[in-house]
Design a protein around this motif. Structure first.
Motif, mmCIF file in Angstrom:
data_model
loop_
_atom_site.group_PDB
_atom_site.id
_atom_site.type_symbol
_atom_site.label_atom_id
_atom_site.label_comp_id
_atom_site.label_asym_id
_atom_site.label_seq_id
_atom_site.Cartn_x
_atom_site.Cartn_y
_atom_site.Cartn_z
ATOM 1 N N UNK A 1 -5.381 7.466 0.917
ATOM 2 C CA UNK A 1 -6.178 8.690 0.789
ATOM 3 C C UNK A 1 -7.377 8.459 -0.129
ATOM 4 N N UNK A 2 -7.141 7.778 -1.233
ATOM 5 C CA UNK A 2 -8.221 7.566 -2.206
ATOM 6 C C UNK A 2 -9.311 6.638 -1.665
ATOM 7 N N UNK A 3 -8.964 5.783 -0.708
ATOM 8 C CA UNK A 3 -9.922 4.830 -0.159
ATOM 9 C C UNK A 3 -10.478 5.273 1.196
ATOM 10 N N UNK B 1 -12.888 3.363 3.910
ATOM 11 C CA UNK B 1 -12.346 3.075 5.242
ATOM 12 C C UNK B 1 -13.329 3.501 6.329
ATOM 13 N N UNK B 2 -13.992 4.625 6.127
ATOM 14 C CA UNK B 2 -14.960 5.110 7.120
ATOM 15 C C UNK B 2 -16.091 4.105 7.293
ATOM 16 N N UNK B 3 -16.617 3.624 6.167
ATOM 17 C CA UNK B 3 -17.687 2.623 6.230
ATOM 18 C C UNK B 3 -17.185 1.343 6.880
ATOM 19 N N UNK C 1 -5.972 8.169 9.866
ATOM 20 C CA UNK C 1 -5.263 9.361 9.394
ATOM 21 C C UNK C 1 -3.807 9.334 9.852
ATOM 22 N N UNK C 2 -3.564 8.862 11.084
ATOM 23 C CA UNK C 2 -2.192 8.709 11.568
ATOM 24 C C UNK C 2 -1.430 7.697 10.717
ATOM 25 N N UNK C 3 -2.120 6.668 10.272
ATOM 26 C CA UNK C 3 -1.486 5.650 9.432
ATOM 27 C C UNK C 3 -1.035 6.246 8.099
ATOM 28 N N UNK C 4 -1.843 7.138 7.534
ATOM 29 C CA UNK C 4 -1.462 7.786 6.277
ATOM 30 C C UNK C 4 -0.171 8.576 6.472
ATOM 31 N N UNK D 1 0.852 -1.192 0.000
ATOM 32 C CA UNK D 1 0.000 0.000 0.000
ATOM 33 C C UNK D 1 0.885 1.238 0.000
ATOM 34 N N UNK D 2 0.300 2.365 -0.366
ATOM 35 C CA UNK D 2 0.997 3.649 -0.275
ATOM 36 C C UNK D 2 0.025 4.705 0.225
#
Length: 278
Positions: free
Chosen positions: A218-220, A224-226, A255-258, A212-213
């Motif tokens: 960000x695009x998903x 992720x929220x669902x 968000x921390x993971x991003x 993953x990157x």
């Protein structure tokens, strides 16, 4: 008759040579199995020791776990928990001992796993693996702390608010939790939060593996929220308060993971630039 082998022919190995090859391949496997058994025995011994220690302190541990209920009820409140079966409280203490043993023996178990795996890793792989070995229990403890100081007091405060005072023609409705059900609730929440708080560790590992990157995450984000709310609904008791208490911190961790994945990408780019420069 000539002893030489003609071109294109292969000499058939003797039974003695075949036996030597089998023994040579068997020896490392036996060594690994012996070492694995040794590591498992050490991990099991640590679990058993912590089990008996936790069982001796089970009542004190339970009183600590009840603190969110006491806090939600307020100072001076008559907080009571009941058990309705003769051996219910005993089995509750056994569950506490298992819970405490799993938690307290984790450093020993993780160390034994690392010592078994480490010889097969390169030096840079061992250096990359260690931070995640440390981060896993830390994030689990962070999730447990959120349950203990935030989620559980909120749940118990809401539950206490459902009580009803008795009066003329009105029945009194009072919250009297069972010791086993209260323990099941707080343990369920601790495990749910502890697992979901591993999200930064998991995604960072996937980023190091190149699976993953940050742009993908960000695009998903909407998916992720669902997904987070679905997971929260599965892992927590069927009430909106517990589910929301788990989902919101998990989204913050996403968000921390991003950010963490972006840092991994930055370090990888710097390493590649350094190799290209040499």
């Amino acid at each position: 008759m000539s002893d030489t082998v003609t071109e294109g022919q292969t000499e058939k190995p003797t039974p003695e040579a075949e036996g030597d090859e089998v023994e040579a391949s068997r020896a490392p496997l036996i060594d690994h199995l012996v070492e694995l058994r040794s590591r498992l025995i050490k991990a099991l011994i640590s679990f058993i020791i912590m089990f008996f220690l936790s069982f001796l302190l089970a009542k004190q541990i339970y009183n600590i776990l009840v603190w969110p209920y006491v806090f939600a009820a307020g100072s001076g409140a008559d907080v009571r928990l009941i058990y309705t079966a003769p051996l219910e409280y005993l089995f509750t203490q056994i569950k506490i001992a298992v819970f405490g043993a799993a938690f307290l023996s984790f450093p020993v178990v993780a160390t034994q796993i690392y010592k078994f795996v480490a010889p097969g890793l390169y030096k840079n792989e061992r250096q990359a693996f260690l931070p995640y070995l440390v981060a896993t229990p830390l994030f689990f403890i962070l999730g447990a702390a959120v349950v203990y100081f935030i989620a559980m007091p909120v749940v118990m405060n809401f539950s206490l608010g459902q009580q009803q005072a008795g009066g003329d023609g009105v029945a009194a409705i009072q919250l009297l939790p069972k010791v086993s059900e209260y323990l099941s609730l707080i343990m369920t929440l601790i495990f749910a939060f502890g697992l979901c708080f591993q999200l930064p560790v998991l995604l960072t590992l996937l980023a190091r593996a190149g699976l993953v990157d940050s742009a993908f995450l960000k695009s998903k984000r909407r998916y992720a929220i669902v997904g987070v709310f679905v997971v929260a609904a599965v892992l927590t008791p069927p009430d909106i308060i517990s589910q929301t208490s788990l989902a919101l911190p998990t989204l913050l961790l996403y968000e921390l993971s991003i950010f963490s994945v972006r840092m991994v990408e930055k370090k990888r780019a710097e390493a590649e630039a350094a190799r290209a420069a040499t």
